[in-house]
Design a protein around this motif. Structure first.
Motif, PDB file in Angstrom:
ATOM      1  N   ASN A  13       0.928  -1.052  -0.107  1.00  0.00           N
ATOM      2  CA  ASN A  13      -0.091   0.016  -0.068  1.00  0.00           C
ATOM      3  C   ASN A  13       0.798   1.219   0.040  1.00  0.00           C
ATOM      4  N   PRO A  14       1.038   1.995  -1.322  1.00  0.00           N
ATOM      5  CA  PRO A  14       1.834   3.115  -1.045  1.00  0.00           C
ATOM      6  C   PRO A  14       1.431   4.188  -0.257  1.00  0.00           C
ATOM      7  N   GLN A  15       0.216   4.221   0.263  1.00  0.00           N
ATOM      8  CA  GLN A  15      -0.137   5.069   1.209  1.00  0.00           C
ATOM      9  C   GLN A  15       0.140   5.012   2.494  1.00  0.00           C
ATOM     10  N   THR A  16       0.691   3.579   2.967  1.00  0.00           N
ATOM     11  CA  THR A  16       1.035   3.340   4.326  1.00  0.00           C
ATOM     12  C   THR A  16       2.530   2.479   4.025  1.00  0.00           C
ATOM     13  N   ARG A  17       2.298   1.148   4.139  1.00  0.00           N
ATOM     14  CA  ARG A  17       3.539   0.471   3.848  1.00  0.00           C
ATOM     15  C   ARG A  17       2.906  -1.108   3.668  1.00  0.00           C
ATOM     16  N   ASP A  18       3.949  -1.682   3.438  1.00  0.00           N
ATOM     17  CA  ASP A  18       3.557  -3.221   3.408  1.00  0.00           C
ATOM     18  C   ASP A  18       3.205  -4.002   4.244  1.00  0.00           C
ATOM     19  N   PHE A  19       2.164  -4.745   4.386  1.00  0.00           N
ATOM     20  CA  PHE A  19       1.600  -5.511   5.401  1.00  0.00           C
ATOM     21  C   PHE A  19       1.231  -7.262   4.827  1.00  0.00           C
ATOM     22  N   LEU A  20       0.823  -7.848   5.804  1.00  0.00           N
ATOM     23  CA  LEU A  20       0.552  -9.215   5.487  1.00  0.00           C
ATOM     24  C   LEU A  20      -0.929  -9.540   5.475  1.00  0.00           C
ATOM     25  N   ALA A  21      -1.068 -10.635   4.683  1.00  0.00           N
ATOM     26  CA  ALA A  21      -2.582 -11.061   4.571  1.00  0.00           C
ATOM     27  C   ALA A  21      -2.540 -12.790   4.412  1.00  0.00           C
ATOM     28  N   ASP A  22      -3.648 -13.367   4.817  1.00  0.00           N
ATOM     29  CA  ASP A  22      -3.535 -14.812   4.529  1.00  0.00           C
ATOM     30  C   ASP A  22      -4.830 -15.044   3.877  1.00  0.00           C
ATOM     31  N   ALA A  23      -4.989 -16.035   3.150  1.00  0.00           N
ATOM     32  CA  ALA A  23      -6.336 -16.562   2.481  1.00  0.00           C
ATOM     33  C   ALA A  23      -6.544 -17.988   2.688  1.00  0.00           C
ATOM     34  N   CYS A  24      -7.704 -18.601   2.831  1.00  0.00           N
ATOM     35  CA  CYS A  24      -7.909 -19.775   3.162  1.00  0.00           C
ATOM     36  C   CYS A  24      -9.239 -20.153   2.287  1.00  0.00           C
ATOM     37  N   TYR A  25      -9.237 -21.169   1.420  1.00  0.00           N
ATOM     38  CA  TYR A  25     -10.482 -21.397   0.527  1.00  0.00           C
ATOM     39  C   TYR A  25     -10.745 -22.894  -0.029  1.00  0.00           C
ATOM     40  N   PRO A  26     -11.681 -23.471  -0.210  1.00  0.00           N
ATOM     41  CA  PRO A  26     -11.915 -24.660  -0.769  1.00  0.00           C
ATOM     42  C   PRO A  26     -11.208 -24.773  -2.163  1.00  0.00           C
ATOM     43  N   GLU A  27     -10.864 -26.094  -2.488  1.00  0.00           N
ATOM     44  CA  GLU A  27     -10.548 -26.428  -3.958  1.00  0.00           C
ATOM     45  C   GLU A  27     -11.479 -27.167  -4.707  1.00  0.00           C
ATOM     46  N   ASN A  28     -12.731 -25.953  -5.089  1.00  0.00           N
ATOM     47  CA  ASN A  28     -13.789 -26.619  -5.792  1.00  0.00           C
ATOM     48  C   ASN A  28     -14.138 -26.000  -6.924  1.00  0.00           C
ATOM     49  N   GLY A  29     -13.281 -25.121  -7.615  1.00  0.00           N
ATOM     50  CA  GLY A  29     -13.210 -24.572  -8.731  1.00  0.00           C
ATOM     51  C   GLY A  29     -14.237 -23.572  -9.002  1.00  0.00           C
ATOM     52  N   GLU A  30     -14.960 -23.399  -8.020  1.00  0.00           N
ATOM     53  CA  GLU A  30     -16.136 -22.377  -8.565  1.00  0.00           C
ATOM     54  C   GLU A  30     -15.465 -20.904  -7.824  1.00  0.00           C
ATOM     55  N   ARG A  31     -16.421 -19.957  -8.310  1.00  0.00           N
ATOM     56  CA  ARG A  31     -15.851 -18.514  -7.870  1.00  0.00           C
ATOM     57  C   ARG A  31     -16.790 -18.343  -6.336  1.00  0.00           C
ATOM     58  N   LEU A  32     -16.139 -17.707  -5.333  1.00  0.00           N
ATOM     59  CA  LEU A  32     -16.325 -18.041  -4.210  1.00  0.00           C
ATOM     60  C   LEU A  32     -16.761 -16.438  -3.593  1.00  0.00           C
ATOM     61  N   PRO A  33     -17.700 -16.384  -2.854  1.00  0.00           N
ATOM     62  CA  PRO A  33     -17.887 -15.044  -2.077  1.00  0.00           C
ATOM     63  C   PRO A  33     -16.439 -14.819  -1.291  1.00  0.00           C
ATOM     64  N   LEU A  34     -16.095 -13.413  -1.512  1.00  0.00           N
ATOM     65  CA  LEU A  34     -14.801 -13.179  -0.782  1.00  0.00           C
ATOM     66  C   LEU A  34     -15.399 -12.590   0.700  1.00  0.00           C
ATOM     67  N   VAL A  35     -14.781 -13.233   1.908  1.00  0.00           N
ATOM     68  CA  VAL A  35     -15.037 -12.622   3.153  1.00  0.00           C
ATOM     69  C   VAL A  35     -13.730 -12.253   3.823  1.00  0.00           C
ATOM     70  N   ILE A  36     -13.833 -10.807   4.317  1.00  0.00           N
ATOM     71  CA  ILE A  36     -12.731 -10.172   4.570  1.00  0.00           C
ATOM     72  C   ILE A  36     -12.689 -10.057   6.273  1.00  0.00           C
ATOM     73  N   PHE A  37     -11.969 -10.559   7.094  1.00  0.00           N
ATOM     74  CA  PHE A  37     -12.048 -10.298   8.417  1.00  0.00           C
ATOM     75  C   PHE A  37     -10.887  -9.212   8.824  1.00  0.00           C
ATOM     76  N   VAL A  38     -11.769  -8.204   9.589  1.00  0.00           N
ATOM     77  CA  VAL A  38     -11.068  -7.039   9.910  1.00  0.00           C
ATOM     78  C   VAL A  38     -10.838  -6.865  11.520  1.00  0.00           C
ATOM     79  N   HIS A  39      -9.627  -7.063  11.993  1.00  0.00           N
ATOM     80  CA  HIS A  39      -9.365  -7.087  13.260  1.00  0.00           C
ATOM     81  C   HIS A  39      -9.341  -5.854  13.952  1.00  0.00           C
ATOM     82  N   GLY A  40      -9.298  -5.952  15.371  1.00  0.00           N
ATOM     83  CA  GLY A  40      -9.659  -4.768  16.191  1.00  0.00           C
ATOM     84  C   GLY A  40      -8.139  -4.019  16.833  1.00  0.00           C
ATOM     85  N   TYR A  41      -8.545  -3.179  17.824  1.00  0.00           N
ATOM     86  CA  TYR A  41      -7.443  -2.782  18.639  1.00  0.00           C
ATOM     87  C   TYR A  41      -6.625  -3.645  19.200  1.00  0.00           C
TER      88      TYR A  41
END
Length: 279
Positions: A13-41
């Motif tokens: 993110n050029p406006q802040t700095r690099d950070f890390l993310a994880d992705a976990c999803y089933p291997e079923n060949g379909e397009r899947l809903p994207l669910v993003i978890f946002v942690h707190g303080y």
């Protein structure tokens, strides 16, 4: 059905700095809903039972993402500890909203994601950030809050505020790590300059997405009245209270069981049911 787990993906993110993310999803060949978890303080993506929660969402057929805010105190090299307290002290709501936007931008490009089905799940302060982002970004179709605040004006008051302004910093001791975590006065200045943007009540009223509000009745950090207030502000929302649940729905750091805590499991199942119904 197997799960694909991609950990510590670098998001730039050029406006802040690099950070890390994880992705976990089933291997079923379909397009899947994207669910993003946002942690707190004082949260981060690998805290407590969040990894088990990620697996449960993926097993339910979702492309689940969790990430560290760029200035949450963790680093790309050390995502499990508050190794950069200077960054923590320089965090603010503008940076968190920018980071969340960068996460959405990154993952909507994935060929496994159905970018017409995007859901945010925000915990605690991350709930407030998620509410504002949902109002601002029309790509978001679903919003779930877990133990969310109903305002981002959670700064020191009266004499404590005057001391903060004078000193330029105040410290909060982390009960778990015993670190004195700094909060620089720039945090409030950023809020003050954009107070209208950071109005959670207004954003809740204006949000166009499907909304589910989950809260524990024994939340010791964010009173359950916050959830009831959000529900009043957005009458089409669904309110789900978990009797006797605390702020983290029974989870703690470290979480050594291979099973989700009962209350967090209940919350997760309710989220899954809601997304399936609305998406």
């Amino acid at each position: 059905m197997g799960l694909t787990k991609k950990q510590n993906i670098i998001i730039s993110n050029p406006q802040t700095r690099d950070f890390l993310a994880d992705a976990c999803y089933p291997e079923n060949g379909e397009r899947l809903p994207l669910v993003i978890f946002v942690h707190g303080y004082k949260g981060y993506k690998d805290w407590g039972a969040w990894n088990l929660m990620a697996e449960k969402f993926a097993e339910a057929g979702f492309f689940f993402v969790k990430f560290n805010f760029s200035h949450n105190g963790t680093t790309v090299e050390d995502p499990h500890n508050f190794a950069d307290l200077e960054a923590f002290g320089n965090n603010n709501y503008s940076k968190e909203l920018s980071d969340l936007g960068a996460v959405i931008d990154y993952f909507v490009q994935d060929e496994k994601v159905d970018n017409h089905k995007i859901v945010l799940i925000g915990h605690s302060r991350g709930g407030g950030i998620s509410i504002i982002k949902t109002y601002e970004d029309e790509r978001i179709h679903g919003l779930i809050t877990l133990a969310s605040v109903d305002t981002l004006d959670r700064f020191p008051k009266n004499e404590a505020f005057d001391n903060w302004k004078k000193a330029g910093v105040y410290y909060v001791t982390n009960g778990r790590t015993k670190q004195d975590m700094p909060h620089y006065y720039q945090f409030y200045e950023d809020y003050e300059q954009q107070e209208h943007r950071f109005d959670v009540e207004r954003a809740t009223e204006m949000a166009k997405a499907h909304v589910l509000i989950i809260h524990g009745t024994h939340d010791e950090t964010v009173n359950v009245k916050n959830a009831e207030h959000l529900h009043i502000l957005h009458p089409n929302s669904k309110l789900f209270l978990i009797e006797n649940a605390d702020h983290t729905f029974g989870a703690k750091e470290p979480w050594e069981s291979s099973e989700l805590p009962s209350d967090l499991n209940t919350a997760t199942e309710k989220c899954i049911e809601f997304i399936r119904e609305k998406m």
